[in-house]
Design a protein around this motif. Structure first.
Motif, mmCIF file in Angstrom:
data_model
loop_
_atom_site.group_PDB
_atom_site.id
_atom_site.type_symbol
_atom_site.label_atom_id
_atom_site.label_comp_id
_atom_site.label_asym_id
_atom_site.label_seq_id
_atom_site.Cartn_x
_atom_site.Cartn_y
_atom_site.Cartn_z
ATOM 1 N N PHE A 77 0.855 -1.193 0.000
ATOM 2 C CA PHE A 77 0.000 0.000 0.000
ATOM 3 C C PHE A 77 0.888 1.239 0.000
ATOM 4 N N ALA A 78 1.846 1.291 -0.922
ATOM 5 C CA ALA A 78 2.919 2.291 -0.858
ATOM 6 C C ALA A 78 2.410 3.724 -0.956
ATOM 7 N N GLY A 79 1.351 3.980 -1.727
ATOM 8 C CA GLY A 79 0.806 5.326 -1.830
ATOM 9 C C GLY A 79 1.839 6.328 -2.306
ATOM 10 N N SER A 80 2.173 7.291 -1.475
ATOM 11 C CA SER A 80 3.167 8.314 -1.809
ATOM 12 C C SER A 80 4.591 7.775 -1.766
ATOM 13 N N GLY A 81 4.785 6.609 -1.166
ATOM 14 C CA GLY A 81 6.129 6.052 -0.996
ATOM 15 C C GLY A 81 6.822 6.535 0.257
ATOM 16 N N ALA A 82 6.072 7.128 1.186
ATOM 17 C CA ALA A 82 6.684 7.725 2.378
ATOM 18 C C ALA A 82 7.570 6.750 3.136
ATOM 19 N N LEU A 83 7.144 5.500 3.265
ATOM 20 C CA LEU A 83 7.911 4.543 4.061
ATOM 21 C C LEU A 83 9.038 3.910 3.244
ATOM 22 N N GLY A 84 8.735 3.447 2.049
ATOM 23 C CA GLY A 84 9.760 2.803 1.235
ATOM 24 C C GLY A 84 10.872 3.750 0.831
ATOM 25 N N LEU A 85 10.523 4.976 0.428
ATOM 26 C CA LEU A 85 11.536 5.942 0.026
ATOM 27 C C LEU A 85 12.354 6.424 1.223
ATOM 28 N N GLU A 86 11.693 6.590 2.363
ATOM 29 C CA GLU A 86 12.421 6.965 3.579
ATOM 30 C C GLU A 86 13.430 5.874 3.950
ATOM 31 N N ALA A 87 13.021 4.607 3.809
ATOM 32 C CA ALA A 87 13.932 3.500 4.113
ATOM 33 C C ALA A 87 15.159 3.537 3.197
ATOM 34 N N LEU A 88 14.938 3.784 1.907
ATOM 35 C CA LEU A 88 16.066 3.868 0.981
ATOM 36 C C LEU A 88 16.984 5.040 1.333
ATOM 37 N N SER A 89 16.395 6.175 1.678
ATOM 38 C CA SER A 89 17.194 7.335 2.050
ATOM 39 C C SER A 89 18.092 7.036 3.244
ATOM 40 N N ARG A 90 17.599 6.178 4.144
ATOM 41 C CA ARG A 90 18.326 5.899 5.385
ATOM 42 C C ARG A 90 19.208 4.647 5.293
ATOM 43 N N GLY A 91 19.410 4.132 4.090
ATOM 44 C CA GLY A 91 20.409 3.083 3.925
ATOM 45 C C GLY A 91 19.917 1.707 3.582
ATOM 46 N N VAL A 98 4.616 -1.439 -3.576
ATOM 47 C CA VAL A 98 3.449 -2.025 -4.228
ATOM 48 C C VAL A 98 2.238 -1.122 -4.032
ATOM 49 N N ASP A 99 1.614 -0.726 -5.126
ATOM 50 C CA ASP A 99 0.365 0.032 -5.059
ATOM 51 C C ASP A 99 -0.450 -0.273 -6.312
ATOM 52 N N HIS A 100 -1.769 -0.367 -6.150
ATOM 53 C CA HIS A 100 -2.601 -0.772 -7.276
ATOM 54 C C HIS A 100 -3.068 0.394 -8.140
ATOM 55 N N THR A 101 -2.766 1.636 -7.751
ATOM 56 C CA THR A 101 -3.237 2.796 -8.490
ATOM 57 C C THR A 101 -2.189 3.204 -9.527
ATOM 58 N N PRO A 102 -2.510 3.140 -10.837
ATOM 59 C CA PRO A 102 -1.499 3.430 -11.868
ATOM 60 C C PRO A 102 -0.847 4.801 -11.719
ATOM 61 N N ALA A 103 -1.624 5.831 -11.391
ATOM 62 C CA ALA A 103 -1.044 7.173 -11.274
ATOM 63 C C ALA A 103 -0.020 7.238 -10.148
ATOM 64 N N LEU A 104 -0.287 6.560 -9.045
ATOM 65 C CA LEU A 104 0.660 6.546 -7.936
ATOM 66 C C LEU A 104 1.897 5.733 -8.289
ATOM 67 N N ALA A 105 1.702 4.611 -8.969
ATOM 68 C CA ALA A 105 2.857 3.803 -9.383
ATOM 69 C C ALA A 105 3.763 4.599 -10.322
ATOM 70 N N ARG A 106 3.166 5.347 -11.246
ATOM 71 C CA ARG A 106 3.971 6.176 -12.145
ATOM 72 C C ARG A 106 4.742 7.233 -11.366
ATOM 73 N N ALA A 107 4.082 7.856 -10.389
ATOM 74 C CA ALA A 107 4.762 8.878 -9.586
ATOM 75 C C ALA A 107 5.913 8.277 -8.784
ATOM 76 N N LEU A 108 5.727 7.077 -8.258
ATOM 77 C CA LEU A 108 6.802 6.418 -7.523
ATOM 78 C C LEU A 108 8.013 6.186 -8.428
ATOM 79 N N ARG A 109 7.769 5.724 -9.644
ATOM 80 C CA ARG A 109 8.873 5.497 -10.586
ATOM 81 C C ARG A 109 9.545 6.825 -10.943
ATOM 82 N N ASP A 110 8.724 7.858 -11.160
ATOM 83 C CA ASP A 110 9.284 9.176 -11.491
ATOM 84 C C ASP A 110 10.147 9.701 -10.341
ATOM 85 N N ASN A 111 9.696 9.505 -9.120
ATOM 86 C CA ASN A 111 10.454 10.018 -7.975
ATOM 87 C C ASN A 111 11.754 9.248 -7.768
#
Length: 212
Positions: A77-91, A98-111
């Protein structure tokens, strides 16, 4: 996903959350720690997605501070990616979002491209479908922040355990509404930390053998 409501932070299913919103309807997420600290990222207002608040994220990643380096993470339920992206930032070594909404998935890839990171994988799929067909993992850390009052945790927790999505001594983070009892988990999931902030309760479990 059984429901077409956004997989992540729908205001009709959970309390409102802090989220800067621009006039064009885009939301804004700020990374709060690590290599990308203070970076601001945009995501579409696809059904009212709300990132996990900064204070909650800070508490969670303090709990995980000695576990993140090089870890393989799964953000459901990644949504904005707040948790997954924060984890990557911290090492974290890698994160699957994983998110089922195409617009959110595209934004995650763009970010991820904006951050010049090749350590993130984005899967546009319903969470239950993703978990039913294991073609990756197991993971060191799993984040779960599902839409409230839809029974997701009761369905997902058994799938994670029965299909071996977690490594031995792995970690599971769960958010749920504070007026709900924490869902039953397998006996070898040991509650490590739990806290309530307003209408949200968040918990961190560690997977350990029953005899430990």
């Amino acid at each position: 996903m059984a429901s077409r409501k956004p997989a992540g932070r729908s205001p009709s299913n959970r309390p409102p959350r802090e989220s800067a919103r621009n006039r064009d309807g885009m939301g804004e997420l700020r990374i709060i720690g690590g290599d990308w600290r203070s970076r601001k990222l945009r995501f579409p207002d696809a059904g009212g997605v709300r990132p996990t608040p900064a204070r909650t994220r800070e508490t969670l990643f303090n709990w995980l501070s000695f576990q993140l380096a090089g870890s393989d993470c799964l953000d459901l339920f990644a949504g904005s990616g707040a948790l997954g992206l924060e984890a990557l930032s911290r090492g974290a070594g890698r994160a699957t979002l994983v998110d089922h909404t195409p617009a959110l998935a595209r934004a995650l890839r763009d970010n991820l491209r904006l951050l010049k990171s090749d350590r993130g994988d984005v899967v546009c799929a319903s969470v239950d479908t993703f978990l039913a067909h294991r073609d990756r993992g197991p993971f060191d850390i799993v984040f779960m922040d599902p839409p409230f009052r839809q029974g997701w945790l009761e369905r997902i927790v058994p799938l994670l355990d029965e299909q071996g999505w977690l490594k031995p001594k792995g970690w599971v983070y769960i958010e749920h509404e504070s007026d709900m009892t924490t869902p039953a988990v397998p006996t070898h999931w040991h509650l490590h930390r739990q806290k309530t902030a307003g209408q949200v309760t968040y918990c961190l479990f560690q997977i350990r053998p029953d005899d430990e």
